[in-house]
Design a protein around this motif. Sequence first.
Motif, PDB file in Angstrom:
ATOM      1  N   ILE A 142       0.860  -1.193   0.000  1.00 16.12           N
ATOM      2  CA  ILE A 142       0.000   0.000   0.000  1.00 16.12           C
ATOM      3  C   ILE A 142       0.890   1.236   0.000  1.00 16.12           C
ATOM      4  N   LEU A 143       0.512   2.240  -0.787  1.00 16.99           N
ATOM      5  CA  LEU A 143       1.205   3.519  -0.829  1.00 16.99           C
ATOM      6  C   LEU A 143       0.230   4.606  -0.395  1.00 16.99           C
ATOM      7  N   ASP A 144       0.604   5.363   0.624  1.00 17.74           N
ATOM      8  CA  ASP A 144      -0.202   6.495   1.094  1.00 17.74           C
ATOM      9  C   ASP A 144       0.489   7.767   0.634  1.00 17.74           C
ATOM     10  N   VAL A 145      -0.047   8.393  -0.415  1.00 14.13           N
ATOM     11  CA  VAL A 145       0.510   9.633  -0.945  1.00 14.13           C
ATOM     12  C   VAL A 145      -0.116  10.787  -0.177  1.00 14.13           C
ATOM     13  N   GLY A 146       0.729  11.604   0.434  1.00 16.36           N
ATOM     14  CA  GLY A 146       0.249  12.676   1.291  1.00 16.36           C
ATOM     15  C   GLY A 146      -0.039  12.144   2.685  1.00 16.36           C
ATOM     16  N   CYS A 147       0.896  11.364   3.208  1.00 16.57           N
ATOM     17  CA  CYS A 147       0.663  10.632   4.466  1.00 16.57           C
ATOM     18  C   CYS A 147       0.647  11.518   5.705  1.00 16.57           C
ATOM     19  N   ASN A 148       1.088  12.771   5.588  1.00 16.79           N
ATOM     20  CA  ASN A 148       1.092  13.698   6.707  1.00 16.79           C
ATOM     21  C   ASN A 148       1.930  13.136   7.840  1.00 16.79           C
ATOM     22  N   LYS A 149       1.386  12.952   9.011  1.00 18.61           N
ATOM     23  CA  LYS A 149       2.143  12.508  10.183  1.00 18.61           C
ATOM     24  C   LYS A 149       2.283  10.987  10.263  1.00 18.61           C
ATOM     25  N   GLY A 204       4.565   5.502   3.110  1.00 14.34           N
ATOM     26  CA  GLY A 204       3.964   6.830   3.077  1.00 14.34           C
ATOM     27  C   GLY A 204       4.931   7.833   2.501  1.00 14.34           C
ATOM     28  N   VAL A 205       4.413   8.761   1.711  1.00 14.09           N
ATOM     29  CA  VAL A 205       5.212   9.853   1.167  1.00 14.09           C
ATOM     30  C   VAL A 205       4.473  11.164   1.414  1.00 14.09           C
ATOM     31  N   ASP A 206       5.243  12.211   1.602  1.00 16.93           N
ATOM     32  CA  ASP A 206       4.662  13.535   1.818  1.00 16.93           C
ATOM     33  C   ASP A 206       5.706  14.568   1.403  1.00 16.93           C
ATOM     34  N   ILE A 207       5.274  15.742   1.026  1.00 19.64           N
ATOM     35  CA  ILE A 207       6.223  16.776   0.610  1.00 19.64           C
ATOM     36  C   ILE A 207       6.771  17.569   1.790  1.00 19.64           C
ATOM     37  N   THR A 208       6.189  17.391   2.963  1.00 22.00           N
ATOM     38  CA  THR A 208       6.614  18.146   4.134  1.00 22.00           C
ATOM     39  C   THR A 208       7.593  17.319   4.970  1.00 22.00           C
ATOM     40  N   ARG A 209       8.824  17.760   4.991  1.00 23.04           N
ATOM     41  CA  ARG A 209       9.884  17.030   5.693  1.00 23.04           C
ATOM     42  C   ARG A 209       9.569  16.838   7.175  1.00 23.04           C
ATOM     43  N   ALA A 210       9.045  17.854   7.831  1.00 20.04           N
ATOM     44  CA  ALA A 210       8.730  17.757   9.265  1.00 20.04           C
ATOM     45  C   ALA A 210       7.671  16.680   9.519  1.00 20.04           C
ATOM     46  N   VAL A 220       8.034  13.092  11.777  1.00 16.63           N
ATOM     47  CA  VAL A 220       7.084  12.605  12.782  1.00 16.63           C
ATOM     48  C   VAL A 220       6.632  11.197  12.416  1.00 16.63           C
ATOM     49  N   ALA A 221       6.331  10.974  11.144  1.00 18.26           N
ATOM     50  CA  ALA A 221       5.864   9.660  10.681  1.00 18.26           C
ATOM     51  C   ALA A 221       6.936   8.588  10.906  1.00 18.26           C
ATOM     52  N   ARG A 222       8.170   8.896  10.580  1.00 16.28           N
ATOM     53  CA  ARG A 222       9.258   7.921  10.776  1.00 16.28           C
ATOM     54  C   ARG A 222       9.464   7.601  12.256  1.00 16.28           C
ATOM     55  N   ALA A 223       9.409   8.633  13.090  1.00 21.71           N
ATOM     56  CA  ALA A 223       9.581   8.421  14.524  1.00 21.71           C
ATOM     57  C   ALA A 223       8.447   7.563  15.082  1.00 21.71           C
TER      58      ALA A 223
END
Length: 84
Positions: free
Chosen positions: A38-45, A62-68, A72-75
């Motif tokens: 599954i790919l979540d484009v615009g995964c946010n947090k 998950g992918v998102d354009i916002t590094r911050a 949070v998502a990786r953590a």
Amino acid sequence: MQHRHESGRSYAAYQEKVTEQHLLPLFRRLQVPLDRPILDVGCNKGGCVVALALSLDVPVHGVDITRADLEVARALAAEVGATN
């Protein structure tokens, strides 16, 4: 603009709850195949990504354009052991 969630982790928890209570049941009711990656484009947090990864036995990315948001998502994923 006032934010409804005090932290990124708080918003991710909200995303997880929505995924578990609404998105997964909807996918199952619509018979969406949940046995492939599954790919979540615009995964946010990342709350949805984490909930899906913990609920399903498939890779979830998950992918998102916002590094911050991605930080949070990786953590969050690392915290709950939802990393591939």
